[in-house]
Design an enzyme around this catalytic site. Structure first.
Site, PDB file in Angstrom:
ATOM      1  N   ASP A  24    -107.382-100.561 -80.100  1.00 18.96           N
ATOM      2  CA  ASP A  24    -108.136-101.099 -78.941  1.00 18.96           C
ATOM      3  C   ASP A  24    -109.644-100.855 -78.981  1.00 18.96           C
ATOM      4  OD1 ASP A  24    -105.547-101.621 -78.251  1.00 18.96           O
ATOM      5  OD2 ASP A  24    -105.553-100.474 -76.385  1.00 18.96           O
ATOM      6  N   GLU A  72    -105.587-104.509 -76.567  1.00 20.60           N
ATOM      7  CA  GLU A  72    -104.847-104.595 -75.300  1.00 20.60           C
ATOM      8  C   GLU A  72    -105.307-105.849 -74.562  1.00 20.60           C
ATOM      9  OE1 GLU A  72    -105.111-101.212 -72.648  1.00 20.60           O
ATOM     10  OE2 GLU A  72    -104.031-102.261 -71.061  1.00 20.60           O
ATOM     11  N   LYS A 129    -101.299-106.453 -77.811  1.00 23.09           N
ATOM     12  CA  LYS A 129    -100.286-105.701 -77.042  1.00 23.09           C
ATOM     13  C   LYS A 129    -100.578-105.820 -75.544  1.00 23.09           C
ATOM     14  CE  LYS A 129    -102.610-101.171 -77.606  1.00 23.09           C
ATOM     15  NZ  LYS A 129    -102.823-100.863 -76.206  1.00 23.09           N
ATOM     16  N   LYS A 132     -99.891-100.255 -72.903  1.00 17.28           N
ATOM     17  CA  LYS A 132    -100.704 -99.170 -73.443  1.00 17.28           C
ATOM     18  C   LYS A 132    -100.227 -98.788 -74.844  1.00 17.28           C
ATOM     19  CE  LYS A 132    -102.858 -99.146 -69.542  1.00 17.28           C
ATOM     20  NZ  LYS A 132    -104.053-100.015 -69.460  1.00 17.28           N
ATOM     21  N   CYS A 162    -104.035 -95.182 -74.499  1.00 23.96           N
ATOM     22  CA  CYS A 162    -103.375 -96.011 -75.512  1.00 23.96           C
ATOM     23  C   CYS A 162    -103.128 -95.269 -76.821  1.00 23.96           C
ATOM     24  CB  CYS A 162    -104.178 -97.292 -75.727  1.00 23.96           C
ATOM     25  SG  CYS A 162    -104.067 -98.378 -74.285  1.00 23.96           S
ATOM     26  N   GLN A 202     -96.869 -77.168 -80.163  1.00 21.80           N
ATOM     27  CA  GLN A 202     -95.481 -76.857 -80.531  1.00 21.80           C
ATOM     28  C   GLN A 202     -95.139 -77.308 -81.952  1.00 21.80           C
ATOM     29  OE1 GLN A 202     -92.579 -77.381 -77.179  1.00 21.80           O
ATOM     30  NE2 GLN A 202     -94.283 -78.520 -76.267  1.00 21.80           N
TER      31      GLN A 202
HETATM   32  C1  C5J Z   1    -106.647 -98.041 -73.544  1.00 20.49           C
HETATM   33  C2  C5J Z   1    -106.816 -98.167 -71.134  1.00 20.49           C
HETATM   34  N1  C5J Z   1    -106.825 -98.761 -74.632  1.00 20.49           N
HETATM   35  N2  C5J Z   1    -107.317 -96.934 -71.021  1.00 20.49           N
HETATM   36  N3  C5J Z   1    -106.581 -98.718 -72.358  1.00 20.49           N
HETATM   37  O1  C5J Z   1    -106.593 -96.823 -73.601  1.00 20.49           O
HETATM   38  O2  C5J Z   1    -106.576 -98.821 -70.139  1.00 20.49           O
END
Ligand code: C5J
Length: 229
Positions: A24, A72, A129, A132, A162, A202
């Site tokens: 993104d 996104e 996409k 997220k 994301c 972990q």
């Molecule tokens: C992403 C968002 N790419 N924060 N989108 O993290 O809405």
């Protein structure tokens, strides 16, 4: 096999089975006048990732690594935009509305596209996409499986949204992920730190955390290991 110095312990990189996943890096998130800026965020925090990601991208392309980009966004008719996502935040201007760079997070609009500094080369898959996570409602898993990819070098924004969601999805599907701290960012620096801490906690519960220098070293003249993963 190359070694990427990472936390909580070294990541054993098998380059022929690794892909660089860039999440993104879109104008709507990184450029003034985009969606992130319209929400009142400081986009300069995200823009710090561009130079290290570009250096890694150059090295990865030279090494012949598979490069995959995600964006996104939604169909122009918004038929893939859940009403719950559209309504979230109660923003005056939200997804699908007109913004300074076209309709916000709508495919085909200038703001939805990837920033010029990291623009995909012809042949590099671009995954559109609606959510997220990079695996939700996309063909990313099929593409990775068909290419024989089992490891992901992950860059992008935002760390806690994301990037985190995609790494968790990848981990559940059996991929080994190393997330590069200087190639990821958040509008909230403390969320960036916590997002990375959650991934490597972990004993690498979701994945490993490293940086661009260590990944570039491993792709070029990095330490070698004979064992196979
Ligand atoms: C992403 C968002 N790419 N924060 N989108 O993290 O809405």
């Amino acid at each position: 096999m190359s070694i990427v110095e990472a936390a909580p312990y070294d990541f054993e990189l098998a380059a022929p089975r690794a892909a660089m996943l860039i999440i993104d890096m879109q104008r709507d998130f990184l450029e003034p006048g985009g969606f992130g800026d319209a929400l009142g965020n400081d986009v300069s925090l995200l823009r710090k990732t561009i130079a290290p990601t570009r250096r890694l991208l150059d090295a990865a392309r030279r090494a012949g690594l598979t490069i995959i980009h995600t964006r996104e966004g939604h169909r122009p008719d918004l038929s893939d935009l859940p009403p719950a996502k559209k309504a979230r935040g109660r923003f005056a201007t939200g997804i699908g509305d007109a913004g300074p760079m076209g309709r916000i997070l709508v495919r085909g609009e200038p703001g939805h596209d990837i920033i010029p500094e990291l623009y995909p080369l012809p042949g590099e898959p671009v995954i559109d996409k609606p959510g997220k996570g990079a695996f939700h409602a996309t063909d990313l898993d099929a593409i990775l499986k068909n290419l024989g990819i089992t490891q992901l070098i992950v860059c992008g924004v935002t760390t806690e949204v994301c990037v985190n969601t995609s790494v968790r999805e990848a981990n559940d599907r059996g991929y080994r992920c190393v997330v590069l701290a200087d190639c990821c960012a958040s509008y909230f620096p403390e969320f960036h730190e916590m997002g990375l801490a959650m991934i490597k906690a972990q004993g690498a519960i979701f994945g490993w955390v490293s940086d661009s220098k260590a990944a570039i070293d491993a792709l070029t003249s990095g330490k070698r290991k004979l064992a196979s993963v």
